[in-house]
Design a protein around this motif. Structure first.
Motif, PDB file in Angstrom:
ATOM      1  N   GLY A 111      -1.882 -21.511  14.194  1.00  0.00           N
ATOM      2  CA  GLY A 111      -2.925 -21.627  13.192  1.00  0.00           C
ATOM      3  C   GLY A 111      -3.600 -20.318  12.852  1.00  0.00           C
ATOM      4  N   LEU A 112      -4.864 -20.175  13.240  1.00  0.00           N
ATOM      5  CA  LEU A 112      -5.670 -19.019  12.896  1.00  0.00           C
ATOM      6  C   LEU A 112      -5.073 -17.728  13.457  1.00  0.00           C
ATOM      7  CD1 LEU A 112      -8.210 -17.925  11.574  1.00  0.00           C
ATOM      8  CD2 LEU A 112      -9.413 -18.310  13.723  1.00  0.00           C
ATOM      9  N   ALA A 113      -4.594 -17.768  14.677  1.00  0.00           N
ATOM     10  CA  ALA A 113      -3.998 -16.570  15.277  1.00  0.00           C
ATOM     11  C   ALA A 113      -2.764 -16.130  14.488  1.00  0.00           C
ATOM     12  CB  ALA A 113      -3.632 -16.820  16.729  1.00  0.00           C
ATOM     13  N   LYS A 114      -1.982 -17.083  13.987  1.00  0.00           N
ATOM     14  CA  LYS A 114      -0.802 -16.775  13.191  1.00  0.00           C
ATOM     15  C   LYS A 114      -1.207 -16.103  11.884  1.00  0.00           C
ATOM     16  CE  LYS A 114       3.155 -18.951  10.982  1.00  0.00           C
ATOM     17  NZ  LYS A 114       3.813 -20.223  10.693  1.00  0.00           N
ATOM     18  N   GLN A 115      -2.211 -16.634  11.217  1.00  0.00           N
ATOM     19  CA  GLN A 115      -2.689 -16.054   9.964  1.00  0.00           C
ATOM     20  C   GLN A 115      -3.218 -14.640  10.178  1.00  0.00           C
ATOM     21  OE1 GLN A 115      -5.584 -18.822   8.536  1.00  0.00           O
ATOM     22  NE2 GLN A 115      -4.051 -20.210   7.655  1.00  0.00           N
ATOM     23  N   GLN A 116      -3.983 -14.443  11.241  1.00  0.00           N
ATOM     24  CA  GLN A 116      -4.525 -13.126  11.531  1.00  0.00           C
ATOM     25  C   GLN A 116      -3.407 -12.126  11.824  1.00  0.00           C
ATOM     26  OE1 GLN A 116      -7.178 -14.016  14.750  1.00  0.00           O
ATOM     27  NE2 GLN A 116      -8.927 -14.406  13.388  1.00  0.00           N
ATOM     28  N   SER A 117      -2.403 -12.572  12.559  1.00  0.00           N
ATOM     29  CA  SER A 117      -1.280 -11.706  12.887  1.00  0.00           C
ATOM     30  C   SER A 117      -0.507 -11.316  11.626  1.00  0.00           C
ATOM     31  CB  SER A 117      -0.354 -12.411  13.871  1.00  0.00           C
ATOM     32  OG  SER A 117       0.771 -11.625  14.142  1.00  0.00           O
ATOM     33  N   GLN A 118      -0.301 -12.275  10.721  1.00  0.00           N
ATOM     34  CA  GLN A 118       0.399 -11.985   9.477  1.00  0.00           C
ATOM     35  C   GLN A 118      -0.408 -11.025   8.600  1.00  0.00           C
ATOM     36  OE1 GLN A 118       1.148 -15.901   7.888  1.00  0.00           O
ATOM     37  NE2 GLN A 118       3.118 -16.077   8.929  1.00  0.00           N
ATOM     38  N   GLN A 119      -1.714 -11.223   8.557  1.00  0.00           N
ATOM     39  CA  GLN A 119      -2.568 -10.350   7.754  1.00  0.00           C
ATOM     40  C   GLN A 119      -2.564  -8.925   8.318  1.00  0.00           C
ATOM     41  OE1 GLN A 119      -6.626 -11.615   7.522  1.00  0.00           O
ATOM     42  NE2 GLN A 119      -7.156 -10.152   5.919  1.00  0.00           N
ATOM     43  N   LYS A 120      -2.644  -8.833   9.629  1.00  0.00           N
ATOM     44  CA  LYS A 120      -2.619  -7.532  10.281  1.00  0.00           C
ATOM     45  C   LYS A 120      -1.293  -6.815  10.009  1.00  0.00           C
ATOM     46  CE  LYS A 120      -3.970  -5.871  14.843  1.00  0.00           C
ATOM     47  NZ  LYS A 120      -4.086  -6.276  16.247  1.00  0.00           N
ATOM     48  N   GLY A 121      -0.195  -7.558  10.088  1.00  0.00           N
ATOM     49  CA  GLY A 121       1.125  -6.993   9.804  1.00  0.00           C
ATOM     50  C   GLY A 121       1.242  -6.530   8.360  1.00  0.00           C
ATOM     51  N   ALA A 122       0.700  -7.308   7.431  1.00  0.00           N
ATOM     52  CA  ALA A 122       0.737  -6.937   6.019  1.00  0.00           C
ATOM     53  C   ALA A 122      -0.074  -5.664   5.772  1.00  0.00           C
ATOM     54  CB  ALA A 122       0.213  -8.074   5.157  1.00  0.00           C
ATOM     55  N   GLU A 123      -1.227  -5.548   6.416  1.00  0.00           N
ATOM     56  CA  GLU A 123      -2.046  -4.350   6.270  1.00  0.00           C
ATOM     57  C   GLU A 123      -1.332  -3.127   6.845  1.00  0.00           C
ATOM     58  OE1 GLU A 123      -5.664  -5.387   8.239  1.00  0.00           O
ATOM     59  OE2 GLU A 123      -6.364  -6.666   6.590  1.00  0.00           O
ATOM     60  N   ARG A 124      -0.677  -3.308   7.981  1.00  0.00           N
ATOM     61  CA  ARG A 124       0.060  -2.214   8.613  1.00  0.00           C
ATOM     62  C   ARG A 124       1.218  -1.764   7.716  1.00  0.00           C
ATOM     63  NH1 ARG A 124       2.562  -4.522  12.897  1.00  0.00           N
ATOM     64  NH2 ARG A 124       0.538  -5.076  13.735  1.00  0.00           N
ATOM     65  N   ASN A 125       1.941  -2.733   7.139  1.00  0.00           N
ATOM     66  CA  ASN A 125       3.057  -2.393   6.256  1.00  0.00           C
ATOM     67  C   ASN A 125       2.560  -1.679   5.004  1.00  0.00           C
ATOM     68  OD1 ASN A 125       4.961  -3.468   7.954  1.00  0.00           O
ATOM     69  ND2 ASN A 125       5.052  -5.440   6.931  1.00  0.00           N
ATOM     70  N   ALA A 126       1.426  -2.126   4.456  1.00  0.00           N
ATOM     71  CA  ALA A 126       0.865  -1.483   3.265  1.00  0.00           C
ATOM     72  C   ALA A 126       0.460  -0.044   3.583  1.00  0.00           C
ATOM     73  CB  ALA A 126      -0.329  -2.276   2.755  1.00  0.00           C
ATOM     74  N   ALA A 127      -0.114   0.173   4.766  1.00  0.00           N
ATOM     75  CA  ALA A 127      -0.513   1.521   5.160  1.00  0.00           C
ATOM     76  C   ALA A 127       0.710   2.419   5.323  1.00  0.00           C
ATOM     77  CB  ALA A 127      -1.317   1.481   6.459  1.00  0.00           C
ATOM     78  N   GLN A 128       1.779   1.883   5.906  1.00  0.00           N
ATOM     79  CA  GLN A 128       2.999   2.670   6.085  1.00  0.00           C
ATOM     80  C   GLN A 128       3.631   3.010   4.741  1.00  0.00           C
ATOM     81  OE1 GLN A 128       5.407   0.310   8.705  1.00  0.00           O
ATOM     82  NE2 GLN A 128       4.426   1.105  10.555  1.00  0.00           N
ATOM     83  N   LYS A 129       3.630   2.053   3.804  1.00  0.00           N
ATOM     84  CA  LYS A 129       4.191   2.314   2.482  1.00  0.00           C
ATOM     85  C   LYS A 129       3.377   3.363   1.747  1.00  0.00           C
ATOM     86  CE  LYS A 129       6.460  -2.117   1.727  1.00  0.00           C
ATOM     87  NZ  LYS A 129       6.488  -3.348   0.936  1.00  0.00           N
ATOM     88  N   ALA A 130       2.051   3.288   1.847  1.00  0.00           N
ATOM     89  CA  ALA A 130       1.191   4.271   1.189  1.00  0.00           C
ATOM     90  C   ALA A 130       1.419   5.664   1.772  1.00  0.00           C
ATOM     91  CB  ALA A 130      -0.270   3.868   1.325  1.00  0.00           C
ATOM     92  N   LYS A 131       1.593   5.725   3.094  1.00  0.00           N
ATOM     93  CA  LYS A 131       1.832   7.007   3.757  1.00  0.00           C
ATOM     94  C   LYS A 131       3.180   7.595   3.309  1.00  0.00           C
ATOM     95  CE  LYS A 131       1.938   9.040   8.381  1.00  0.00           C
ATOM     96  NZ  LYS A 131       1.869   8.767   9.811  1.00  0.00           N
ATOM     97  N   ALA A 132       4.198   6.743   3.228  1.00  0.00           N
ATOM     98  CA  ALA A 132       5.520   7.202   2.801  1.00  0.00           C
ATOM     99  C   ALA A 132       5.489   7.653   1.343  1.00  0.00           C
ATOM    100  CB  ALA A 132       6.548   6.087   2.982  1.00  0.00           C
ATOM    101  N   LYS A 133       4.744   6.942   0.512  1.00  0.00           N
ATOM    102  CA  LYS A 133       4.646   7.305  -0.901  1.00  0.00           C
ATOM    103  C   LYS A 133       3.937   8.652  -1.060  1.00  0.00           C
ATOM    104  CE  LYS A 133       3.477   5.285  -5.340  1.00  0.00           C
ATOM    105  NZ  LYS A 133       2.896   4.136  -6.035  1.00  0.00           N
ATOM    106  N   ALA A 134       2.876   8.854  -0.276  1.00  0.00           N
ATOM    107  CA  ALA A 134       2.158  10.130  -0.329  1.00  0.00           C
ATOM    108  C   ALA A 134       3.055  11.270   0.151  1.00  0.00           C
ATOM    109  CB  ALA A 134       0.897  10.050   0.521  1.00  0.00           C
ATOM    110  N   LYS A 135       3.872  11.006   1.159  1.00  0.00           N
ATOM    111  CA  LYS A 135       4.781  12.029   1.673  1.00  0.00           C
ATOM    112  C   LYS A 135       5.834  12.379   0.627  1.00  0.00           C
ATOM    113  CE  LYS A 135       7.724  12.991   5.656  1.00  0.00           C
ATOM    114  NZ  LYS A 135       8.312  12.448   6.872  1.00  0.00           N
ATOM    115  N   ASP A 136       6.351  11.360  -0.076  1.00  0.00           N
ATOM    116  CA  ASP A 136       7.337  11.609  -1.122  1.00  0.00           C
ATOM    117  C   ASP A 136       6.725  12.365  -2.298  1.00  0.00           C
ATOM    118  OD1 ASP A 136       9.343  10.414   0.300  1.00  0.00           O
ATOM    119  OD2 ASP A 136       9.214   8.486  -0.736  1.00  0.00           O
ATOM    120  N   ALA A 137       5.449  12.114  -2.572  1.00  0.00           N
ATOM    121  CA  ALA A 137       4.796  12.792  -3.688  1.00  0.00           C
ATOM    122  C   ALA A 137       4.636  14.287  -3.403  1.00  0.00           C
ATOM    123  CB  ALA A 137       3.434  12.165  -3.960  1.00  0.00           C
ATOM    124  N   LYS A 138       4.549  14.656  -2.137  1.00  0.00           N
ATOM    125  CA  LYS A 138       4.399  16.058  -1.768  1.00  0.00           C
ATOM    126  C   LYS A 138       5.699  16.836  -1.948  1.00  0.00           C
ATOM    127  CE  LYS A 138       0.776  15.302   1.648  1.00  0.00           C
ATOM    128  NZ  LYS A 138       0.434  15.366   3.067  1.00  0.00           N
TER     129      LYS A 138
END
Length: 104
Positions: A23-50
């Motif tokens: 239930g709630l723990a599953k939702q929190q884990s999925q949200q945390k994973g989505a935030e982590r993936n978004a941060a990694q994508k943003a970091k990779a995009k910034a690196k490619d822009a350089k």
């Protein structure tokens, strides 16, 4: 393991195994994973822009459209390398001026 109680079938819980979703723990884990993936994508995009895209500025053969990246800094060495390409790939039909008009 499975138990049969009359007409009902039940699943016994073994040390820590649960039959219900978290239930709630599953939702929190999925949200945390989505935030982590978004941060990694943003970091990779910034690196490619350089990084500059060398294929945009690299000399490209007008006949076969082959780009030449990692070229030497010396203009004479660049011309020599492009001439080697013309001799190897287009010797019978084209010249350096036809393949690379900006370097001829």
């Amino acid at each position: 393991f499975w138990l049969k109680l009359g007409s009902q079938t039940a699943v016994s819980e073994r040390s820590g195994e649960s039959t219900m979703a978290r239930g709630l723990a599953k939702q929190q884990s999925q949200q945390k994973g989505a935030e982590r993936n978004a941060a990694q994508k943003a970091k990779a995009k910034a690196k490619d822009a350089k990084k500059p895209d060398h294929t945009l500025t690299a000399p490209k053969c007008k006949i076969c459209m082959q780009p030449f990246v990692n070229m030497p800094k010396d203009q004479g060495a660049i011309t020599q390398r492009l001439q080697e390409h013309v001799d190897a790939k287009h010797a019978k039909s084209h010249t350096l001026a036809q393949c690379f008009p900006e370097y001829a």
